[in-house]
Design an enzyme around this catalytic site. Sequence first.
Site, PDB file in Angstrom:
ATOM      1  N   TYR A 113      29.995  27.259 -31.732  1.00  0.00           N
ATOM      2  CA  TYR A 113      29.931  28.871 -32.149  1.00  0.00           C
ATOM      3  C   TYR A 113      29.659  29.372 -31.908  1.00  0.00           C
ATOM      4  O   TYR A 113      29.426  30.857 -31.134  1.00  0.00           O
ATOM      5  CB  TYR A 113      27.719  28.107 -31.157  1.00  0.00           C
ATOM      6  N   ASP A 168      21.917  22.130 -41.072  1.00  0.00           N
ATOM      7  CA  ASP A 168      21.978  23.152 -40.621  1.00  0.00           C
ATOM      8  C   ASP A 168      23.682  23.546 -40.167  1.00  0.00           C
ATOM      9  O   ASP A 168      24.786  23.327 -41.270  1.00  0.00           O
ATOM     10  CB  ASP A 168      22.270  22.117 -38.935  1.00  0.00           C
ATOM     11  N   HIS A 223      12.952  21.006 -38.916  1.00  0.00           N
ATOM     12  CA  HIS A 223      14.235  20.800 -39.121  1.00  0.00           C
ATOM     13  C   HIS A 223      14.924  20.046 -39.299  1.00  0.00           C
ATOM     14  O   HIS A 223      16.504  20.098 -39.764  1.00  0.00           O
ATOM     15  CB  HIS A 223      14.264  21.698 -37.519  1.00  0.00           C
TER      16      HIS A 223
END
Length: 367
Positions: free
Chosen positions: A285, A173, A340
């Site tokens: 982020y 990820d 995921h």
Amino acid sequence: MASPADCLPRLPGGFMVTVRALLFWALVYSYCALCACIELLKLLWSIGRSPGKTFQRVIRENPPACLSDPSLGTHCYVRIKDSGLRFHYVAAGERGKPLMLLLHGFPEFWYSWRHQLREFKSEYRVVALDLRGYGETDAPSHQENYTLDCLITDIKDILESLGYNKCMLIGHDWGGMIAWLVAICYPEMVTKLIVVNFPHPSVFTEYILQHPSQLIKSGYYFFFQMPWFPEFIFTVNDFKVLKNLFTSRTTGIGRKGCRLTAEDIEAYLYIFSQPGALTGPINHYRNIFSCLPLQHHEVTMPTLLLWGERDAFMEVEMAETTRIYVKNHFRLTILSEASHWLQQDQPDIVNKLIWTFLKEETIRKRE
């Protein structure tokens, strides 16, 4: 060797560039506002249904026993001279063996690699890191301390502080994003690259702009641009969002996967419920839109990309497109029933695929 500053974008001048930049940031913040409105509506709905439960939180003062399981390795710390930051990691396997460095995603920490720590310690010095801002690693307070060049440099500095000049690098990820960038900027430090459920960053950038479905799935990238509100949303209903990411039908590990135990879930809740524990991870982020697209793209070492086809956040089409940026042996394996959270979902299969890749590369090098 390209430095992080060479890999990440430079800002050229000119009127049209300025216009494009304004349009780009208008898109970012418009979508950010939309995502925030959706989350606000969900919050109001929760308050309307059960106001007491919405703001209920369990105080978690003591870590669950699984975080100190000796079979996973030894808890260690290293302080980086240049940044002054102290990084926490768990290490398994003898010192002096080849280094396997593991980079986790969001919202995870070193524990997401527990199955790999046990599996690969027989032949490697396996190090599962808490990235900058996560878990027991130091968390700088300012957003500008979480730019991609800082995160890339962290990995280089940690590698050198551990007494190594190269490693097998594995990322999942967001940790996969960092792993790609380290491989691009410091190719001499990465002998083999393994990425789990994250495409080459250039593929991700191009794809998300051309496919609205991926833009929607990546909505949290935009939502996280807001100050404090994303952190607050995670705490609602005693971190229900965090629990659901790993356990719900849409985003969690499926019936055929290795589901997280109650103690595993509690480990995540303990780490992320500590005061300020979410701000560092979300700050990763908050700089992303200033750092992409890349100036340099090519990956020059053997690369394995593992992908869970039931990934709720990343469309599988990006996996195959990644091939064009790898100028060496590239292997892609897609697991049809996996989510995921691949290295936790299907640990036995993932470990077997990693072993196969590492051994076939050793044979290929001898030939």
